[in-house]
Design a protein around this motif. Structure first.
Motif, mmCIF file in Angstrom:
data_model
loop_
_atom_site.group_PDB
_atom_site.id
_atom_site.type_symbol
_atom_site.label_atom_id
_atom_site.label_comp_id
_atom_site.label_asym_id
_atom_site.label_seq_id
_atom_site.Cartn_x
_atom_site.Cartn_y
_atom_site.Cartn_z
ATOM 1 N N LYS A 1 62.711 25.334 22.289
ATOM 2 C CA LYS A 1 63.817 25.783 21.634
ATOM 3 C C LYS A 1 64.393 24.395 20.942
ATOM 4 C CE LYS A 1 64.436 30.103 24.218
ATOM 5 N NZ LYS A 1 65.560 30.520 25.289
ATOM 6 N N LEU A 2 64.617 24.276 19.570
ATOM 7 C CA LEU A 2 65.094 23.095 18.978
ATOM 8 C C LEU A 2 66.359 22.789 19.205
ATOM 9 C CD1 LEU A 2 62.847 23.833 15.944
ATOM 10 C CD2 LEU A 2 62.418 22.076 17.413
ATOM 11 N N ASP A 3 67.168 23.611 19.545
ATOM 12 C CA ASP A 3 68.541 23.337 19.556
ATOM 13 C C ASP A 3 68.840 22.884 21.199
ATOM 14 O OD1 ASP A 3 67.962 25.909 20.703
ATOM 15 O OD2 ASP A 3 69.810 26.650 20.497
ATOM 16 N N GLU A 4 67.890 23.334 22.212
ATOM 17 C CA GLU A 4 67.778 22.882 23.586
ATOM 18 C C GLU A 4 67.611 21.252 23.435
ATOM 19 O OE1 GLU A 4 67.306 26.719 25.999
ATOM 20 O OE2 GLU A 4 65.740 25.233 26.011
ATOM 21 N N LYS B 1 67.678 19.060 21.004
ATOM 22 C CA LYS B 1 68.574 18.515 20.219
ATOM 23 C C LYS B 1 69.675 18.060 21.415
ATOM 24 C CE LYS B 1 67.774 19.797 15.612
ATOM 25 N NZ LYS B 1 68.333 20.704 14.517
ATOM 26 N N TYR B 2 70.322 18.872 21.893
ATOM 27 C CA TYR B 2 71.314 19.057 22.975
ATOM 28 C C TYR B 2 70.804 18.018 24.210
ATOM 29 C CZ TYR B 2 74.853 20.185 26.232
ATOM 30 O OH TYR B 2 75.894 20.178 27.279
ATOM 31 N N SER C 1 59.817 31.298 21.530
ATOM 32 C CA SER C 1 61.039 30.880 20.776
ATOM 33 C C SER C 1 61.045 31.555 19.413
ATOM 34 C CB SER C 1 60.667 29.174 20.321
ATOM 35 O OG SER C 1 59.750 29.044 19.453
ATOM 36 N N GLU D 1 59.288 20.400 12.983
ATOM 37 C CA GLU D 1 60.601 20.091 13.365
ATOM 38 C C GLU D 1 60.804 19.239 14.567
ATOM 39 O OE1 GLU D 1 63.277 21.305 11.502
ATOM 40 O OE2 GLU D 1 61.506 21.838 10.272
#
Length: 82
Positions: free
Chosen positions: A9-12, A14-15, A35, A45
């Protein structure tokens, strides 16, 4: 000790980079499929996210498989793109 995040999960990702200072990301074809993204999209990504860092990225398959053909078959079975 190095801290790696196991996710697709790209948002995870980055976070975790911003908040936890992780040193690596590991994933596998099943995580990527879950995902909702293709392997190609994920790889493109995640590369953008880590390309100017020292962060390691690896995509794992079953460690008991020793032939490339078997690894490719597992990836095809468990992922939306290969």
């Amino acid at each position: 000790m190095k801290l790696f995040l196991d996710s697709a999960k790209l948002d995870e990702i980055k976070y975790a980079i911003e908040k936890w200072g992780i040193e690596g990301v590991t994933s596998n074809p099943k995580h990527i499929k879950n995902s909702g993204r293709s392997m190609e999209y994920f790889m493109d990504e995640v590369k953008k996210i880590v390309e100017s860092t020292e962060i390691t990225v690896s995509v794992e398959v079953n460690p008991h498989l020793i032939k490339a053909e078997d690894m490719a078959e597992e990836a095809k079975k468990n992922c939306c793109y290969f």
